[in-house]
Design a protein around this motif. Sequence first.
Motif, PDB file in Angstrom:
ATOM      1  N   ARG A  32       0.739  -1.248  -0.074  1.00  0.00           N
ATOM      2  CA  ARG A  32       0.049   0.105   0.110  1.00  0.00           C
ATOM      3  C   ARG A  32       0.850   1.231   0.033  1.00  0.00           C
ATOM      4  NH1 ARG A  32      -2.062   3.221   3.969  1.00  0.00           N
ATOM      5  NH2 ARG A  32      -0.993   2.059   5.758  1.00  0.00           N
ATOM      6  N   ALA A  33       0.662   2.048  -0.905  1.00  0.00           N
ATOM      7  CA  ALA A  33       1.435   3.238  -1.071  1.00  0.00           C
ATOM      8  C   ALA A  33       0.919   4.282  -0.043  1.00  0.00           C
ATOM      9  CB  ALA A  33       1.552   3.911  -2.455  1.00  0.00           C
ATOM     10  N   PRO A  34       1.827   5.000   0.458  1.00  0.00           N
ATOM     11  CA  PRO A  34       1.519   6.077   1.584  1.00  0.00           C
ATOM     12  C   PRO A  34       0.510   7.003   0.787  1.00  0.00           C
ATOM     13  CG  PRO A  34       3.649   6.265   1.296  1.00  0.00           C
ATOM     14  CD  PRO A  34       3.447   4.814   0.626  1.00  0.00           C
ATOM     15  N   HIS A  35      -0.599   7.721   1.225  1.00  0.00           N
ATOM     16  CA  HIS A  35      -1.407   8.422   0.582  1.00  0.00           C
ATOM     17  C   HIS A  35      -1.176  10.143   1.394  1.00  0.00           C
ATOM     18  CE1 HIS A  35      -4.743  10.833  -0.713  1.00  0.00           C
ATOM     19  NE2 HIS A  35      -5.043   9.839  -1.666  1.00  0.00           N
ATOM     20  N   PRO A  36      -0.214  10.765   0.669  1.00  0.00           N
ATOM     21  CA  PRO A  36       0.001  12.124   1.299  1.00  0.00           C
ATOM     22  C   PRO A  36      -0.964  12.797   1.800  1.00  0.00           C
ATOM     23  CG  PRO A  36       0.634  12.228  -1.338  1.00  0.00           C
ATOM     24  CD  PRO A  36      -0.043  10.734  -0.816  1.00  0.00           C
ATOM     25  N   GLY A  37      -1.976  13.092   1.061  1.00  0.00           N
ATOM     26  CA  GLY A  37      -3.359  13.781   1.465  1.00  0.00           C
ATOM     27  C   GLY A  37      -3.884  13.435   2.770  1.00  0.00           C
ATOM     28  N   VAL A  38      -3.738  11.983   3.129  1.00  0.00           N
ATOM     29  CA  VAL A  38      -4.262  11.473   4.367  1.00  0.00           C
ATOM     30  C   VAL A  38      -3.331  11.926   5.443  1.00  0.00           C
ATOM     31  CG1 VAL A  38      -5.086   9.715   5.639  1.00  0.00           C
ATOM     32  CG2 VAL A  38      -5.922   9.943   3.348  1.00  0.00           C
ATOM     33  N   GLU A  39      -2.374  11.730   5.011  1.00  0.00           N
ATOM     34  CA  GLU A  39      -1.032  11.913   5.969  1.00  0.00           C
ATOM     35  C   GLU A  39      -0.796  13.424   6.433  1.00  0.00           C
ATOM     36  OE1 GLU A  39       2.777  10.133   4.766  1.00  0.00           O
ATOM     37  OE2 GLU A  39       1.632   8.100   4.842  1.00  0.00           O
ATOM     38  N   LYS A  40      -1.319  14.440   5.459  1.00  0.00           N
ATOM     39  CA  LYS A  40      -1.202  15.852   5.695  1.00  0.00           C
ATOM     40  C   LYS A  40      -2.529  16.108   6.670  1.00  0.00           C
ATOM     41  CE  LYS A  40       1.298  17.340   1.726  1.00  0.00           C
ATOM     42  NZ  LYS A  40       1.239  18.427   0.664  1.00  0.00           N
ATOM     43  N   VAL A  77      -6.370  12.768  22.965  1.00  0.00           N
ATOM     44  CA  VAL A  77      -5.094  12.155  22.738  1.00  0.00           C
ATOM     45  C   VAL A  77      -5.234  10.699  22.311  1.00  0.00           C
ATOM     46  CG1 VAL A  77      -2.767  11.827  23.419  1.00  0.00           C
ATOM     47  CG2 VAL A  77      -3.585  14.144  23.706  1.00  0.00           C
ATOM     48  N   GLY A  78      -5.981   9.857  23.424  1.00  0.00           N
ATOM     49  CA  GLY A  78      -5.919   8.487  23.362  1.00  0.00           C
ATOM     50  C   GLY A  78      -6.970   7.988  21.934  1.00  0.00           C
ATOM     51  N   CYS A  79      -7.892   8.817  21.415  1.00  0.00           N
ATOM     52  CA  CYS A  79      -8.635   8.501  20.277  1.00  0.00           C
ATOM     53  C   CYS A  79      -7.658   8.803  18.989  1.00  0.00           C
ATOM     54  CB  CYS A  79      -9.733   9.637  20.224  1.00  0.00           C
ATOM     55  SG  CYS A  79     -11.184   8.823  21.270  1.00  0.00           S
ATOM     56  N   GLY A  80      -6.933   9.994  19.184  1.00  0.00           N
ATOM     57  CA  GLY A  80      -5.950  10.449  18.237  1.00  0.00           C
ATOM     58  C   GLY A  80      -4.935   9.290  17.820  1.00  0.00           C
ATOM     59  N   LEU A  81      -4.463   8.832  19.195  1.00  0.00           N
ATOM     60  CA  LEU A  81      -3.420   7.645  18.574  1.00  0.00           C
ATOM     61  C   LEU A  81      -4.039   6.584  18.276  1.00  0.00           C
ATOM     62  CD1 LEU A  81      -1.635   7.905  22.400  1.00  0.00           C
ATOM     63  CD2 LEU A  81      -0.569   8.328  20.070  1.00  0.00           C
ATOM     64  N   ILE A  82      -5.281   6.134  18.540  1.00  0.00           N
ATOM     65  CA  ILE A  82      -5.883   4.938  18.136  1.00  0.00           C
ATOM     66  C   ILE A  82      -6.260   5.093  16.725  1.00  0.00           C
ATOM     67  CG2 ILE A  82      -8.079   3.714  18.042  1.00  0.00           C
ATOM     68  CD1 ILE A  82      -8.171   3.815  21.079  1.00  0.00           C
ATOM     69  N   CYS A  83      -6.859   6.141  16.218  1.00  0.00           N
ATOM     70  CA  CYS A  83      -7.003   6.342  14.782  1.00  0.00           C
ATOM     71  C   CYS A  83      -5.697   6.398  14.037  1.00  0.00           C
ATOM     72  CB  CYS A  83      -7.625   7.934  14.660  1.00  0.00           C
ATOM     73  SG  CYS A  83      -9.349   7.778  15.276  1.00  0.00           S
ATOM     74  N   THR A  84      -4.738   6.961  14.543  1.00  0.00           N
ATOM     75  CA  THR A  84      -3.313   7.037  13.834  1.00  0.00           C
ATOM     76  C   THR A  84      -2.769   5.697  13.737  1.00  0.00           C
ATOM     77  OG1 THR A  84      -3.062   9.183  14.546  1.00  0.00           O
ATOM     78  CG2 THR A  84      -1.271   8.216  13.691  1.00  0.00           C
ATOM     79  N   ALA A  85      -2.717   4.796  14.799  1.00  0.00           N
ATOM     80  CA  ALA A  85      -2.426   3.545  14.815  1.00  0.00           C
ATOM     81  C   ALA A  85      -3.033   2.880  13.942  1.00  0.00           C
ATOM     82  CB  ALA A  85      -2.281   2.798  16.211  1.00  0.00           C
ATOM     83  N   LEU A  86      -4.489   2.828  13.720  1.00  0.00           N
ATOM     84  CA  LEU A  86      -5.072   2.129  12.594  1.00  0.00           C
ATOM     85  C   LEU A  86      -4.676   2.436  11.279  1.00  0.00           C
ATOM     86  CD1 LEU A  86      -8.653   2.121  14.416  1.00  0.00           C
ATOM     87  CD2 LEU A  86      -6.985   0.407  14.126  1.00  0.00           C
ATOM     88  N   TYR A  87      -4.421   3.798  11.075  1.00  0.00           N
ATOM     89  CA  TYR A  87      -4.026   4.149   9.733  1.00  0.00           C
ATOM     90  C   TYR A  87      -2.623   3.635   9.249  1.00  0.00           C
ATOM     91  CZ  TYR A  87      -2.426   6.644   5.686  1.00  0.00           C
ATOM     92  OH  TYR A  87      -2.238   6.987   4.306  1.00  0.00           O
ATOM     93  N   PHE A  88      -1.929   3.547  10.369  1.00  0.00           N
ATOM     94  CA  PHE A  88      -0.344   3.395   9.792  1.00  0.00           C
ATOM     95  C   PHE A  88      -0.309   1.904   9.945  1.00  0.00           C
ATOM     96  CE2 PHE A  88       0.609   7.829  10.666  1.00  0.00           C
ATOM     97  CZ  PHE A  88       1.106   8.112   9.317  1.00  0.00           C
ATOM     98  N   LEU A  89      -1.063   1.063  10.684  1.00  0.00           N
ATOM     99  CA  LEU A  89      -0.720  -0.469  10.819  1.00  0.00           C
ATOM    100  C   LEU A  89      -1.759  -1.164  10.090  1.00  0.00           C
ATOM    101  CD1 LEU A  89      -0.333  -0.504  14.693  1.00  0.00           C
ATOM    102  CD2 LEU A  89       1.443  -0.693  13.071  1.00  0.00           C
ATOM    103  N   HIS A  90      -2.329  -0.414   9.177  1.00  0.00           N
ATOM    104  CA  HIS A  90      -3.604  -1.207   8.261  1.00  0.00           C
ATOM    105  C   HIS A  90      -2.735  -1.597   7.114  1.00  0.00           C
ATOM    106  CE1 HIS A  90      -6.467  -1.360   5.161  1.00  0.00           C
ATOM    107  NE2 HIS A  90      -7.184  -1.879   5.890  1.00  0.00           N
TER     108      HIS A  90
END
Length: 91
Positions: A32-40, A77-90
């Motif tokens: 899966r190629a990283p999507h720069p728009g989502v990462e921004k 911060v907890g919800c932000g961490l969960i969402c970020t982890a789900l995106y990067f570990l997916h």
Amino acid sequence: MFHNLLQAVSGRPPPESSCRFIEEVRLVEQIRAPHPGVEKLILGCWLAIAGKCALVVWLIDKYHMGFSPLWVNAPTVGCGLICTALYFLHD
């Protein structure tokens, strides 16, 4: 399953297409190629979370409220961490 029950009760043979079996299974691995728009967007959200946390700490200190700022900031911060982890570990 209900469709098969109706066929069994009516006595009709199943159609030819439902009797097919899997002929071949191939494992396809896609990177899966990283999507720069989502990462921004994620970076922008983290900046907004940091600003909100600083504002909450300042407001609670300024108005001498009787609770810790962690009651507000920790779930954010907890919800932000969960969402970020789900995106990067997916996968």
